[in-house]
Design a protein around this motif. Structure first.
Motif, PDB file in Angstrom:
ATOM      1  N   MET A 148       0.814  -1.176   0.000  1.00 43.08           N
ATOM      2  CA  MET A 148       0.000   0.000   0.000  1.00 43.08           C
ATOM      3  C   MET A 148       0.873   1.262   0.000  1.00 43.08           C
ATOM      4  O   MET A 148       0.565   2.219  -0.707  1.00 43.08           O
ATOM      5  CB  MET A 148      -0.914   0.002   1.226  1.00 43.08           C
ATOM      6  N   CYS A 149       1.937   1.239   0.795  1.00 45.65           N
ATOM      7  CA  CYS A 149       2.822   2.414   0.862  1.00 45.65           C
ATOM      8  C   CYS A 149       3.498   2.681  -0.483  1.00 45.65           C
ATOM      9  O   CYS A 149       3.632   3.842  -0.895  1.00 45.65           O
ATOM     10  CB  CYS A 149       3.875   2.217   1.946  1.00 45.65           C
ATOM     11  N   ILE A 150       3.903   1.624  -1.144  1.00 42.62           N
ATOM     12  CA  ILE A 150       4.547   1.790  -2.447  1.00 42.62           C
ATOM     13  C   ILE A 150       3.547   2.334  -3.460  1.00 42.62           C
ATOM     14  O   ILE A 150       3.870   3.225  -4.249  1.00 42.62           O
ATOM     15  CB  ILE A 150       5.172   0.457  -2.919  1.00 42.62           C
ATOM     16  N   SER A 151       2.324   1.817  -3.440  1.00 37.77           N
ATOM     17  CA  SER A 151       1.289   2.325  -4.350  1.00 37.77           C
ATOM     18  C   SER A 151       0.982   3.789  -4.081  1.00 37.77           C
ATOM     19  O   SER A 151       0.851   4.583  -5.020  1.00 37.77           O
ATOM     20  CB  SER A 151       0.007   1.501  -4.191  1.00 37.77           C
ATOM     21  N   LEU A 152       0.896   4.150  -2.808  1.00 38.29           N
ATOM     22  CA  LEU A 152       0.653   5.550  -2.462  1.00 38.29           C
ATOM     23  C   LEU A 152       1.812   6.433  -2.924  1.00 38.29           C
ATOM     24  O   LEU A 152       1.594   7.521  -3.473  1.00 38.29           O
ATOM     25  CB  LEU A 152       0.444   5.698  -0.960  1.00 38.29           C
ATOM     26  N   ALA A 153       3.035   5.966  -2.749  1.00 32.37           N
ATOM     27  CA  ALA A 153       4.205   6.725  -3.196  1.00 32.37           C
ATOM     28  C   ALA A 153       4.194   6.911  -4.713  1.00 32.37           C
ATOM     29  O   ALA A 153       4.526   7.986  -5.222  1.00 32.37           O
ATOM     30  CB  ALA A 153       5.488   6.029  -2.751  1.00 32.37           C
ATOM     31  N   LYS A 154       3.807   5.877  -5.446  1.00 32.90           N
ATOM     32  CA  LYS A 154       3.726   5.976  -6.909  1.00 32.90           C
ATOM     33  C   LYS A 154       2.659   6.991  -7.337  1.00 32.90           C
ATOM     34  O   LYS A 154       2.867   7.749  -8.273  1.00 32.90           O
ATOM     35  CB  LYS A 154       3.426   4.612  -7.521  1.00 32.90           C
ATOM     36  N   ILE A 155       1.521   6.987  -6.650  1.00 33.74           N
ATOM     37  CA  ILE A 155       0.457   7.945  -6.969  1.00 33.74           C
ATOM     38  C   ILE A 155       0.927   9.367  -6.694  1.00 33.74           C
ATOM     39  O   ILE A 155       0.716  10.274  -7.507  1.00 33.74           O
ATOM     40  CB  ILE A 155      -0.821   7.620  -6.171  1.00 33.74           C
ATOM     41  N   LEU A 156       1.580   9.580  -5.538  1.00 41.43           N
ATOM     42  CA  LEU A 156       2.092  10.912  -5.201  1.00 41.43           C
ATOM     43  C   LEU A 156       3.115  11.384  -6.217  1.00 41.43           C
ATOM     44  O   LEU A 156       3.131  12.552  -6.612  1.00 41.43           O
ATOM     45  CB  LEU A 156       2.709  10.917  -3.800  1.00 41.43           C
ATOM     46  N   GLU A 157       3.971  10.485  -6.647  1.00 43.48           N
ATOM     47  CA  GLU A 157       4.993  10.836  -7.641  1.00 43.48           C
ATOM     48  C   GLU A 157       4.358  11.137  -8.998  1.00 43.48           C
ATOM     49  O   GLU A 157       4.728  12.110  -9.656  1.00 43.48           O
ATOM     50  CB  GLU A 157       5.994   9.689  -7.780  1.00 43.48           C
ATOM     51  N   GLN A 158       3.401  10.305  -9.407  1.00 43.47           N
ATOM     52  CA  GLN A 158       2.755  10.487 -10.703  1.00 43.47           C
ATOM     53  C   GLN A 158       2.009  11.817 -10.778  1.00 43.47           C
ATOM     54  O   GLN A 158       2.050  12.500 -11.792  1.00 43.47           O
ATOM     55  CB  GLN A 158       1.800   9.324 -10.953  1.00 43.47           C
ATOM     56  N   ARG A 159       1.360  12.179  -9.697  1.00 49.62           N
ATOM     57  CA  ARG A 159       0.587  13.431  -9.687  1.00 49.62           C
ATOM     58  C   ARG A 159       1.425  14.632  -9.270  1.00 49.62           C
ATOM     59  O   ARG A 159       0.919  15.739  -9.190  1.00 49.62           O
ATOM     60  CB  ARG A 159      -0.604  13.277  -8.767  1.00 49.62           C
ATOM     61  N   GLU A 160       2.682  14.389  -8.973  1.00 52.64           N
ATOM     62  CA  GLU A 160       3.644  15.432  -8.578  1.00 52.64           C
ATOM     63  C   GLU A 160       3.171  16.250  -7.383  1.00 52.64           C
ATOM     64  O   GLU A 160       3.343  17.455  -7.324  1.00 52.64           O
ATOM     65  CB  GLU A 160       3.958  16.341  -9.776  1.00 52.64           C
ATOM     66  N   TRP A 161       2.590  15.572  -6.394  1.00 47.01           N
ATOM     67  CA  TRP A 161       2.190  16.214  -5.146  1.00 47.01           C
ATOM     68  C   TRP A 161       3.412  16.308  -4.251  1.00 47.01           C
ATOM     69  O   TRP A 161       4.116  15.340  -4.025  1.00 47.01           O
ATOM     70  CB  TRP A 161       1.086  15.431  -4.464  1.00 47.01           C
ATOM     71  N   LYS A 162       3.657  17.461  -3.696  1.00 53.22           N
ATOM     72  CA  LYS A 162       4.876  17.722  -2.926  1.00 53.22           C
ATOM     73  C   LYS A 162       4.601  18.024  -1.452  1.00 53.22           C
ATOM     74  O   LYS A 162       5.473  18.507  -0.757  1.00 53.22           O
ATOM     75  CB  LYS A 162       5.630  18.918  -3.537  1.00 53.22           C
ATOM     76  N   PHE A 163       3.402  17.738  -0.943  1.00 54.87           N
ATOM     77  CA  PHE A 163       3.054  18.149   0.407  1.00 54.87           C
ATOM     78  C   PHE A 163       3.792  17.369   1.500  1.00 54.87           C
ATOM     79  O   PHE A 163       3.791  17.794   2.651  1.00 54.87           O
ATOM     80  CB  PHE A 163       1.536  18.092   0.638  1.00 54.87           C
ATOM     81  N   LEU A 164       4.454  16.283   1.177  1.00 56.93           N
ATOM     82  CA  LEU A 164       5.237  15.537   2.161  1.00 56.93           C
ATOM     83  C   LEU A 164       6.738  15.799   2.049  1.00 56.93           C
ATOM     84  O   LEU A 164       7.525  15.242   2.806  1.00 56.93           O
ATOM     85  CB  LEU A 164       4.980  14.028   2.015  1.00 56.93           C
ATOM     86  N   ASP A 165       7.128  16.665   1.126  1.00 55.33           N
ATOM     87  CA  ASP A 165       8.557  16.928   0.911  1.00 55.33           C
ATOM     88  C   ASP A 165       9.246  17.556   2.121  1.00 55.33           C
ATOM     89  O   ASP A 165      10.441  17.408   2.288  1.00 55.33           O
ATOM     90  CB  ASP A 165       8.766  17.806  -0.318  1.00 55.33           C
ATOM     91  N   HIS A 166       8.513  18.254   2.959  1.00 55.32           N
ATOM     92  CA  HIS A 166       9.133  18.872   4.128  1.00 55.32           C
ATOM     93  C   HIS A 166       9.635  17.837   5.137  1.00 55.32           C
ATOM     94  O   HIS A 166      10.445  18.151   5.997  1.00 55.32           O
ATOM     95  CB  HIS A 166       8.158  19.846   4.797  1.00 55.32           C
ATOM     96  N   LEU A 167       9.189  16.592   5.020  1.00 53.70           N
ATOM     97  CA  LEU A 167       9.635  15.528   5.914  1.00 53.70           C
ATOM     98  C   LEU A 167      10.909  14.839   5.417  1.00 53.70           C
ATOM     99  O   LEU A 167      11.459  13.993   6.110  1.00 53.70           O
ATOM    100  CB  LEU A 167       8.534  14.471   6.070  1.00 53.70           C
ATOM    101  N   SER A 168      11.368  15.233   4.258  1.00 55.23           N
ATOM    102  CA  SER A 168      12.550  14.607   3.667  1.00 55.23           C
ATOM    103  C   SER A 168      13.758  14.775   4.582  1.00 55.23           C
ATOM    104  O   SER A 168      14.038  15.847   5.086  1.00 55.23           O
ATOM    105  CB  SER A 168      12.834  15.242   2.305  1.00 55.23           C
ATOM    106  N   GLY A 169      14.467  13.687   4.791  1.00 57.54           N
ATOM    107  CA  GLY A 169      15.625  13.680   5.665  1.00 57.54           C
ATOM    108  C   GLY A 169      15.305  13.089   7.018  1.00 57.54           C
ATOM    109  O   GLY A 169      16.137  12.431   7.639  1.00 57.54           O
TER     110      GLY A 169
END
Length: 95
Positions: free
Chosen positions: A1-22
């Motif tokens: 499920m996490c991988i599918s969600l990550a693929k959807i976020l990447e495909q739609r270019e949603w960046k709202f989780l980018d602040h958690l990077s690192g």
């Protein structure tokens, strides 16, 4: 499920989780303790609906640790933060 969600976020270019990077490894590593304390232990002392405890668990399990990551990043040259970062497997960009 996490991988599918990550693929959807990447495909739609949603960046709202980018602040958690690192901070993602630290969140993965320690979030269990925050989740248990906010959901199980807090529910023992406070009578609230289950969804309140679950929401607190989800939000605190991410953002308490994100704040800890930001603190470590800001004070990365102090001895205490270097030791803590090493134990948590965190590495920061050189400033």
């Amino acid at each position: 499920m996490c991988i599918s969600l990550a693929k959807i976020l990447e495909q739609r270019e949603w960046k709202f989780l980018d602040h958690l990077s690192g901070a993602n490894f630290m969140i993965f590593l320690i979030s269990w303790y925050i989740n248990v304390s906010t959901q199980q232990i807090l529910s023992h002392f406070l009578t609230l609906p289950w969804w309140v405890h679950t929401s607190l668990s989800l939000i605190c399990g991410i953002y308490v640790l994100w704040l800890g990551y930001k603190y470590l990043e800001k004070h990365q040259h102090s001895r205490w933060c270097k030791i803590t970062s090493y134990l948590l497997g965190q590495s920061f960009k050189k400033k």
